[in-house]
Design a protein around this motif. Structure first.
Motif, short mmCIF file in Angstrom:
data_model
loop_
_atom_site.label_atom_id
_atom_site.label_comp_id
_atom_site.label_asym_id
_atom_site.label_seq_id
_atom_site.Cartn_x
_atom_site.Cartn_y
_atom_site.Cartn_z
N GLY A 15 0.82 -1.21 0.00
CA GLY A 15 0.00 0.00 0.00
C GLY A 15 0.85 1.24 0.00
N GLY A 16 0.49 2.20 0.80
CA GLY A 16 1.20 3.47 0.82
C GLY A 16 0.36 4.60 0.27
N ARG A 17 -0.85 4.29 -0.13
CA ARG A 17 -1.74 5.35 -0.62
C ARG A 17 -2.33 6.09 0.58
NH1 ARG A 17 -2.97 3.80 -5.84
NH2 ARG A 17 -3.00 1.57 -6.28
N GLU A 18 -2.94 7.21 0.29
CA GLU A 18 -3.70 7.89 1.33
C GLU A 18 -4.85 6.98 1.73
OE1 GLU A 18 -5.02 11.79 0.31
OE2 GLU A 18 -3.09 12.31 -0.60
N ARG A 19 -5.19 6.99 3.00
CA ARG A 19 -6.19 6.05 3.51
C ARG A 19 -7.53 6.17 2.79
NH1 ARG A 19 -6.50 3.80 9.44
NH2 ARG A 19 -4.31 3.83 8.94
N ALA A 20 -7.98 7.38 2.51
CA ALA A 20 -9.28 7.54 1.83
C ALA A 20 -9.25 6.94 0.42
CB ALA A 20 -9.65 9.02 1.76
N HIS A 21 -8.15 7.15 -0.29
CA HIS A 21 -8.00 6.59 -1.63
C HIS A 21 -7.96 5.06 -1.57
CE1 HIS A 21 -5.44 6.08 -5.48
NE2 HIS A 21 -6.70 6.20 -5.83
N GLU A 22 -7.19 4.55 -0.63
CA GLU A 22 -7.07 3.11 -0.44
C GLU A 22 -8.43 2.49 -0.07
OE1 GLU A 22 -3.52 1.17 1.71
OE2 GLU A 22 -5.10 1.36 3.22
N ALA A 23 -9.14 3.13 0.84
CA ALA A 23 -10.44 2.62 1.26
C ALA A 23 -11.43 2.64 0.10
CB ALA A 23 -10.99 3.42 2.44
N THR A 24 -11.40 3.69 -0.69
CA THR A 24 -12.29 3.78 -1.85
C THR A 24 -12.02 2.63 -2.82
OG1 THR A 24 -12.42 6.19 -1.64
CG2 THR A 24 -13.00 5.24 -3.79
N LEU A 25 -10.75 2.40 -3.12
CA LEU A 25 -10.40 1.29 -4.01
C LEU A 25 -10.81 -0.05 -3.42
CD1 LEU A 25 -6.88 2.43 -5.26
CD2 LEU A 25 -8.99 2.30 -6.60
N PHE A 26 -10.58 -0.22 -2.11
CA PHE A 26 -10.95 -1.46 -1.44
C PHE A 26 -12.44 -1.72 -1.57
CE2 PHE A 26 -12.42 -4.06 2.03
CZ PHE A 26 -11.47 -5.06 2.12
N PHE A 27 -13.25 -0.71 -1.31
CA PHE A 27 -14.68 -0.90 -1.35
C PHE A 27 -15.21 -1.03 -2.79
CE2 PHE A 27 -14.19 0.52 3.04
CZ PHE A 27 -14.82 -0.54 3.66
N LEU A 28 -14.51 -0.46 -3.77
CA LEU A 28 -14.89 -0.70 -5.17
C LEU A 28 -14.63 -2.15 -5.56
CD1 LEU A 28 -13.66 2.56 -6.96
CD2 LEU A 28 -16.02 1.73 -6.78
N VAL A 29 -13.43 -2.64 -5.24
CA VAL A 29 -13.11 -4.04 -5.52
C VAL A 29 -14.08 -4.94 -4.77
CG1 VAL A 29 -11.38 -5.85 -5.11
CG2 VAL A 29 -10.68 -3.66 -6.08
N SER A 30 -14.35 -4.62 -3.51
CA SER A 30 -15.27 -5.43 -2.71
C SER A 30 -16.70 -5.36 -3.23
CB SER A 30 -15.21 -5.00 -1.25
OG SER A 30 -13.94 -5.32 -0.72
N GLY A 31 -17.09 -4.23 -3.78
CA GLY A 31 -18.42 -4.11 -4.37
C GLY A 31 -18.60 -5.06 -5.55
N VAL A 32 -17.58 -5.14 -6.39
CA VAL A 32 -17.63 -6.11 -7.49
C VAL A 32 -17.68 -7.52 -6.92
CG1 VAL A 32 -16.37 -7.02 -9.48
CG2 VAL A 32 -16.49 -4.55 -9.11
N ALA A 33 -16.89 -7.77 -5.86
CA ALA A 33 -16.87 -9.09 -5.23
C ALA A 33 -18.23 -9.43 -4.61
CB ALA A 33 -15.77 -9.17 -4.17
N VAL A 34 -18.92 -8.45 -4.06
CA VAL A 34 -20.27 -8.69 -3.52
C VAL A 34 -21.19 -9.17 -4.64
CG1 VAL A 34 -22.33 -7.58 -2.57
CG2 VAL A 34 -20.09 -7.13 -1.55
#
Length: 180
Positions: free
Chosen positions: A83-102
């Motif tokens: 990682g190493g991204r800003e937390r908000a950017h990282e969280a946004t990407l995480f939840f986008l990937v997770s949304g597709v996974a849902v």
């Protein structure tokens, strides 16, 4: 770390090397097991009570709660050196990937219930519950897990950005060692 070290010390050397080599995957699997329990606990609680007529909605809610737990555990444990991204950017990407996974996770359950009609009154309650578990908690979750692992490593916690976090961790360790 002492617990992991103690466990690894008891594992035969060839297996220990394999476990250390694939530690991210193993940690991801432990997080997955934890969120599997969270997901299914909430799903069955909702499905057998207030959302008894809406099993897909109950599963979606359960997956969302488990996804939040997954983010925290994956960020702080499985992929902590990436990682190493800003937390908000990282969280946004995480939840986008997770949304597709849902969505991937819900497809087998939806197919089981509404395409193959594996629901009461077409089948017995037992068959319905076995089909729900197999499609929603086994097939759907395995497909979503494979996608999540790939997506998290690829976009959310990429290794090339992890050097920043590892360097900071190494600097902190060196600083802490020099204070002793």
């Amino acid at each position: 770390m002492a617990v992991v070290g103690t466990i690894l010390a008891r594992v035969p050397a060839p297996l220990r090397a394999l476990l250390v080599k694939h530690r991210e995957l193993l940690k991801f699997a432990v997080v997955g097991g934890t969120t599997f329990v969270v997901d299914n606990g909430i799903w069955y609680l909702l499905k057998l009570t207030i959302l008894s007529t809406k099993p897909t909605t109950a599963k979606a809610i359960a997956i969302m709660v488990a996804t939040i737990v997954s983010y925290v555990l994956n960020r702080e444990w499985s992929f902590r050196t990436r990682g190493g991204r800003e937390r908000a950017h990282e969280a946004t990407l995480f939840f986008l990937v997770s949304g597709v996974a849902v969505a991937i996770n819900l497809v087998p359950l939806y197919m089981s219930r509404y395409v193959f009609n594996l629901e009461v009154p077409h089948v017995s309650r037992f068959v319905q519950e076995v089909a729900d578990f197999a499609s929603g908690s086994i097939i759907g979750m395995l497909l979503a897990m494979a996608f999540r692992f790939w997506g998290l490593r690829r976009w959310v916690f990429p290794d090339e950005l992890g050097r920043n976090r590892r360097d900071v961790s190494a600097d902190d360790t060196a600083t802490a060692g020099s204070r002793r």
